[in-house]
Design a protein around this motif. Structure first.
Motif, PDB file in Angstrom:
ATOM      1  N   ILE A 139     -15.816  13.599 -12.279  1.00 33.23           N
ATOM      2  CA  ILE A 139     -16.723  12.518 -11.894  1.00 33.23           C
ATOM      3  C   ILE A 139     -18.172  12.863 -12.263  1.00 33.23           C
ATOM      4  N   GLY A 140     -18.487  14.168 -12.280  1.00 35.36           N
ATOM      5  CA  GLY A 140     -19.826  14.599 -12.682  1.00 35.36           C
ATOM      6  C   GLY A 140     -20.041  14.461 -14.176  1.00 35.36           C
ATOM      7  N   ILE A 141     -18.990  14.715 -14.958  1.00 36.45           N
ATOM      8  CA  ILE A 141     -19.070  14.582 -16.412  1.00 36.45           C
ATOM      9  C   ILE A 141     -19.241  13.118 -16.801  1.00 36.45           C
ATOM     10  N   SER A 145     -14.334  18.002 -22.463  1.00 38.55           N
ATOM     11  CA  SER A 145     -14.782  19.057 -23.378  1.00 38.55           C
ATOM     12  C   SER A 145     -15.691  18.501 -24.467  1.00 38.55           C
ATOM     13  N   THR A 146     -15.411  17.270 -24.919  1.00 37.96           N
ATOM     14  CA  THR A 146     -16.268  16.632 -25.929  1.00 37.96           C
ATOM     15  C   THR A 146     -17.668  16.395 -25.381  1.00 37.96           C
ATOM     16  N   ARG A 147     -17.753  15.858 -24.158  1.00 42.04           N
ATOM     17  CA  ARG A 147     -19.063  15.582 -23.549  1.00 42.04           C
ATOM     18  C   ARG A 147     -19.801  16.871 -23.241  1.00 42.04           C
ATOM     19  N   MET A 172     -18.895  11.977 -32.163  1.00 41.02           N
ATOM     20  CA  MET A 172     -17.728  12.235 -33.009  1.00 41.02           C
ATOM     21  C   MET A 172     -17.642  13.678 -33.487  1.00 41.02           C
ATOM     22  N   ALA A 173     -18.788  14.288 -33.811  1.00 41.25           N
ATOM     23  CA  ALA A 173     -18.756  15.687 -34.268  1.00 41.25           C
ATOM     24  C   ALA A 173     -18.202  16.590 -33.170  1.00 41.25           C
ATOM     25  N   ALA A 174     -18.630  16.338 -31.917  1.00 43.37           N
ATOM     26  CA  ALA A 174     -18.133  17.117 -30.779  1.00 43.37           C
ATOM     27  C   ALA A 174     -16.648  16.851 -30.550  1.00 43.37           C
TER      28      ALA A 174
END
Length: 476
Positions: free
Chosen positions: A217-219, A312-314, A339-341
């Motif tokens: 929820i924090g992400i 993990s992307t964020r 997208m790169a992440a």
């Protein structure tokens, strides 16, 4: 953060509630809860899950206070950097990214195991590849597609638990299954508490892993439409739902299946074919229970992989924004997707999966290294919140200025801090009793990994603990 403007705020309150709830209802409840009961008995399992549930509530309120004040994607690293020490933010961010990137590989591997329940002759790597492609596509489409997918996958899990609870209660009273078990399994042999404190402590670890995911929820706060309203509401709803689902579900399992049952011993994350939910449904006379539960476990695994890819992307995007990762990971496309992440995370997930196929020792090493990273993230939340509130007051602000404030401060973060340390140290306490140094090094690998990251940044950039009056409380 200025760069956060590139992210699209598309997640609604219903998305946040279900993401936090769905993130914590998975194989930990559907599968591993059986082994918890067999290890510590019904009373020990209930005590451990209730204790972790209370800790998670305090962590959620701590995170909620910070996330409503400063809603950013990749929040743990940002809060640690701004409220504690940049070295801690660096270590916390990479720690959390590593955790979910490895978990993504574990989940797509598990999806293959689940599918082979129905199609045993099809190579597992085919199912894993298809799962990874689907998860990538969902996350690449839009933030809303991620939220909607997670919402519906979570609903499937929630409905399953509700049906299970109803069937379980009817079985306990003998309305289904033909024999009323009552509470006889709570008093048989060594029940309700089996193995004493060491066993209860080991189940604390199992319970902790089961609850991991609530911090998502924090992400997601950085991409919520109205974080100041949706986050507090989501936290209030999730606490009661988790407590109801987990505590009540374990009570039902323990009442129907004795802790001495050999079937419960097989209920571990590595053996998804035996679920205590399946055992209870079969006890109630539902013949197709195994197939139904296998389908539900599949949705749980895909949901976890979906959440893992998003988180993990964020986090990688957030690390790049803070200068902790290469600049190319900062870029977002027209739909607000980094997208790169996303490609970077997918690549690491794929490499880890390939390691599980071609080099099992490497895979086990990576899996062990990510073992305690979720607890370390929780530890970071507790420390960051304590420092945030102290800095807020030290700089002349009043708690009444906060749109959402955590109750029982400072009891909440301090209790969470103590319990997190207790669980981290008690991860594999039996190895210390037998001086099994190999087991100790594998179980506790996450700790030196975090220390190395922290120490590297601290020495290279000579960072210090930020004085409370110098903590950056600006909303940017």
């Amino acid at each position: 953060m200025a760069e956060q403007e590139g992210m699209h705020r598309e997640l609604k309150t219903r998305h946040l509630s279900m993401i936090a709830l769905g993130g914590s209802i998975g194989t930990g409840l559907f599968v591993a809860s059986g082994s918890a009961i067999s290890k510590a008995g019904p009373g020990g399992a209930l005590l451990a899950y209730a204790g972790i549930g209370i800790m998670v509530y305090f962590l959620m309120t701590s995170l909620g206070e910070m996330a409503t004040y400063l809603p950013v994607s990749g929040s743990f690293a940002v809060y640690s950097t701004r409220f504690v020490d940049p070295a801690m933010g660096f270590a916390m961010g990479w720690n959390y990214w590593f955790n979910w990137a490895i978990t993504l590989a574990v989940d797509i591997s598990t999806a293959a195991l689940v599918m082979q329940f129905w199609l045993p002759d099809v190579p597992g790597w085919i199912f894993s590849t298809v799962s990874l492609v689907i998860i990538f596509a969902i996350n690449a489409l839009s933030v809303k597609s991620f939220g909607e997918t997670e919402y519906w996958l979570s609903i499937i899990k929630v409905v399953t638990v509700i049906v299970f609870l109803v069937v379980g209660v009817l079985t306990i009273f003998g309305i289904l299954g033909g024999h009323a078990t009552g509470l006889e399994n709570f008093t048989m042999k060594k029940a309700p508490f089996v193995g004493g404190v060491p066993m209860i402590l080991s189940v604390f670890v199992v319970a902790g892993f089961s609850f991991q995911g609530t911090e998502l929820i924090g992400i997601t706060a950085g991409e919520s439409e109205t974080p100041e309203k949706s986050i507090p509401k989501a936290i209030k709803q999730v606490f009661w739902r988790i407590l109801l689902f987990y505590i009540f579900a374990i009570f039902v399992i323990a009442a129907i299946i004795p802790y001495t049952s050999p079937d419960l011993l097989g209920s571990s994350a590595s053996d998804i074919s035996i679920s205590p939910f399946t055992l209870v449904f079969q006890r109630a006379g539902l013949a197709s229970a195994a197939s139904i539960m296998n389908a539900v476990i599949l949705t749980s695994v895909l949901s976890a992989a979906n959440s893992g890819m998003y988180a993990s992307t964020r986090m990688l995007h957030s690390l790049a924004e803070q200068g902790y990762a290469p600049k190319k990971f900062r870029k977002t496309n027209k739909r607000g997707i980094p997208m790169a992440a996303l490609w970077g995370t997918t690549f690491i997930g794929l490499l880890t999966f390939l390691a599980s196929v071609f080099g099992s020792r490497v895979y086990v090493f990576l899996l062990s290294a990510s073992g305690l990273t979720g607890f370390i993230a929780w530890l970071g939340i507790a420390i960051s919140h304590y420092r945030f509130r102290k800095a807020f007051e030290a700089q002349g602000h009043k708690v009444s200025e906060l749109k959402y404030s955590a109750k029982w401060f400072p009891v909440g973060p301090i209790l969470a801090l103590i319990l997190c340390i207790l669980v981290i140290l008690g991860q594999d306490i039996q190895s210390f009793q037998h001086f099994d140094w190999e087991a100790i090094s594998v179980s506790y690998m996450s700790i030196p990994l975090f220390i190395v990251l922290y120490t590297y940044y601290k020495i290279r950039y000579k960072t210090k603990l930020i004085p409370l009056k110098d903590v950056d409380l600006s909303k940017k």
